[in-house]
Design a protein around this motif. Sequence first.
Motif, PDB file in Angstrom:
ATOM      1  N   ASN A  28      -3.544   9.176   8.454  1.00  8.48           N
ATOM      2  CA  ASN A  28      -2.802   8.549   7.355  1.00  8.48           C
ATOM      3  C   ASN A  28      -3.174   7.077   7.201  1.00  8.48           C
ATOM      4  O   ASN A  28      -3.355   6.588   6.084  1.00  8.48           O
ATOM      5  N   GLU A  29      -3.281   6.375   8.319  1.00  8.04           N
ATOM      6  CA  GLU A  29      -3.626   4.949   8.265  1.00  8.04           C
ATOM      7  C   GLU A  29      -5.031   4.740   7.723  1.00  8.04           C
ATOM      8  O   GLU A  29      -5.275   3.831   6.918  1.00  8.04           O
ATOM      9  N   ARG A  30      -5.964   5.578   8.151  1.00  8.43           N
ATOM     10  CA  ARG A  30      -7.351   5.430   7.680  1.00  8.43           C
ATOM     11  C   ARG A  30      -7.458   5.725   6.182  1.00  8.43           C
ATOM     12  O   ARG A  30      -8.125   4.993   5.440  1.00  8.43           O
ATOM     13  N   LEU A  31      -6.802   6.780   5.732  1.00 10.45           N
ATOM     14  CA  LEU A  31      -6.849   7.122   4.304  1.00 10.45           C
ATOM     15  C   LEU A  31      -6.185   6.048   3.457  1.00 10.45           C
ATOM     16  O   LEU A  31      -6.653   5.729   2.361  1.00 10.45           O
ATOM     17  N   LYS A  32      -5.092   5.463   3.974  1.00 11.15           N
ATOM     18  CA  LYS A  32      -4.406   4.409   3.230  1.00 11.15           C
ATOM     19  C   LYS A  32      -5.273   3.161   3.143  1.00 11.15           C
ATOM     20  O   LYS A  32      -5.287   2.465   2.116  1.00 11.15           O
ATOM     21  N   ARG A  33      -6.017   2.904   4.196  1.00  8.10           N
ATOM     22  CA  ARG A  33      -6.910   1.742   4.194  1.00  8.10           C
ATOM     23  C   ARG A  33      -8.091   1.944   3.259  1.00  8.10           C
ATOM     24  O   ARG A  33      -8.508   1.032   2.544  1.00  8.10           O
ATOM     25  N   LEU A  34      -8.623   3.167   3.233  1.00  8.08           N
ATOM     26  CA  LEU A  34      -9.779   3.466   2.387  1.00  8.08           C
ATOM     27  C   LEU A  34      -9.400   3.595   0.915  1.00  8.08           C
ATOM     28  O   LEU A  34     -10.152   3.158   0.033  1.00  8.08           O
ATOM     29  N   TYR A  35      -8.233   4.201   0.653  1.00  8.67           N
ATOM     30  CA  TYR A  35      -7.848   4.505  -0.737  1.00  8.67           C
ATOM     31  C   TYR A  35      -6.443   3.966  -1.022  1.00  8.67           C
ATOM     32  O   TYR A  35      -5.500   4.737  -1.250  1.00  8.67           O
ATOM     33  N   PRO A  36      -6.275   2.643  -1.030  1.00  5.26           N
ATOM     34  CA  PRO A  36      -4.929   2.062  -1.187  1.00  5.26           C
ATOM     35  C   PRO A  36      -4.286   2.345  -2.540  1.00  5.26           C
ATOM     36  O   PRO A  36      -3.060   2.306  -2.660  1.00  5.26           O
ATOM     37  N   ALA A  37      -5.087   2.617  -3.577  1.00  7.58           N
ATOM     38  CA  ALA A  37      -4.533   2.834  -4.919  1.00  7.58           C
ATOM     39  C   ALA A  37      -4.050   4.262  -5.145  1.00  7.58           C
ATOM     40  O   ALA A  37      -3.439   4.556  -6.169  1.00  7.58           O
ATOM     41  N   VAL A  38      -4.304   5.153  -4.192  1.00  5.05           N
ATOM     42  CA  VAL A  38      -3.948   6.565  -4.378  1.00  5.05           C
ATOM     43  C   VAL A  38      -2.499   6.803  -3.974  1.00  5.05           C
ATOM     44  O   VAL A  38      -2.079   6.447  -2.868  1.00  5.05           O
ATOM     45  N   ASN A  39      -1.744   7.420  -4.872  1.00  6.12           N
ATOM     46  CA  ASN A  39      -0.383   7.859  -4.571  1.00  6.12           C
ATOM     47  C   ASN A  39      -0.444   9.353  -4.260  1.00  6.12           C
ATOM     48  O   ASN A  39      -0.563  10.186  -5.161  1.00  6.12           O
TER      49      ASN A  39
END
Length: 423
Positions: A28-39
């Motif tokens: 979750n942390e890695r995906l949030k860092r890579l794709y911060p604009a994705v909800n």
Amino acid sequence: HTIGSKMAEFGASNHGDSALNYQEKELNERLKRLYPAVNEDETPLPRSWSPKDKYNYIGLSQNNLRVHYKGHGKNHKDAASVRATHPIPAACGIYYFEVKIVSKGRDGYMGIGLSAQGVNMNRLPGWDKHSYGYHGDDGHSFCSSGTGQPYGPTFTTGDVIGCCVNLINNTCFYTKNGHSLGIAFTDLPPNLYPTVGLQTPGEIVDANFGQQPFVFDIEDYMREWRAKIHGTIERFPIGDRLGEWQTMLQNLVSSYLVHHGYCATATAFARATGQTIQEEQNSIKNRQRIQKLVLAGRVGEAIEATQQLYPGLLERNPNLLFMLKCRQFVEMVNGTDSEVRCFSARSPKSQGSYPESPNMSPRHGANNSHINNAGGVWNYFSFSIQTILLTTNELVSSFTPPQPLFNSNLITTLGILFSLNIG
């Protein structure tokens, strides 16, 4: 001894749960860092392969991240693919995933790439429309075609192949063991799914959608593109007359309201922001009136109003006049245009001479007198055809050099053919 065994099992279970929770948190942390604009509540990211969206020769294991081939592998008809659980969200901007070749199997006929929802899964990625793939046996890229193009090196057991989709310029490139291989595809459509395909026994691959650190430094690539976009924005020329950003945004909103004819809102907005509306309200209302006439199918009235309110406009834009006349013809066929209604009222033959003639206009009830009989139908269709053909002839004849498309003989012939068709 029994109590000790159970306590050990309980401890091992807790340890396993803790490990899974840690891995989920890390993902979750890695995906949030890579794709911060994705909800992800609205557009979930791909996190595994779909057990439902695959061919039956594909087997999944290890949380649906490992793919193995379980078919016969005799020829290309035994190919099998699987798609990820979700398409790549547009908000990613740049999306990346990697696939490790655990075993190349018998022949290494493996494809890694992308495909749209509904593309046949009994094929390797890239062979069909809206499907794209990089194949391991020959290193070719396949772009919606069974014929590949030389692209990169072959890949085999132990290699890690990455696929990067740039949603900013709609391109895709691959990586091998952390090194970019260059652009493979351009003009990609939206809503593509990560896809992998296998074809011969023994082929096994593992996917990494962010569960582990990537071999390729995708974050550095993202930083490069972020800097490039920021530079483009900063270099964008802004006229001195527009002043501050706030003024430019206010002008943008005001011009939108004026263009779409929201008079009251445009006036209130201009008053609140201290702006002046560049167009008079009468002009805005006139444009609205013409728009409503066209949308209501009263194209003849719209043409007449345009000629009255904006003299010479249609003469200077013959293509616009021609399109309006074509639309008018369609509305005449539907019985909506005012000229048809006027013509119907003038035609004594249309008043019920042929009661058995069917009603040809779905927009109006059975009381439409101009289409209740063959005579009325012929009258107004003949009038409509001659109007549109003569208009076309006039427009084309105005070109240099003149090139008439129609003559009176052709118009007469078409009229006869049309009357025969009605009869």
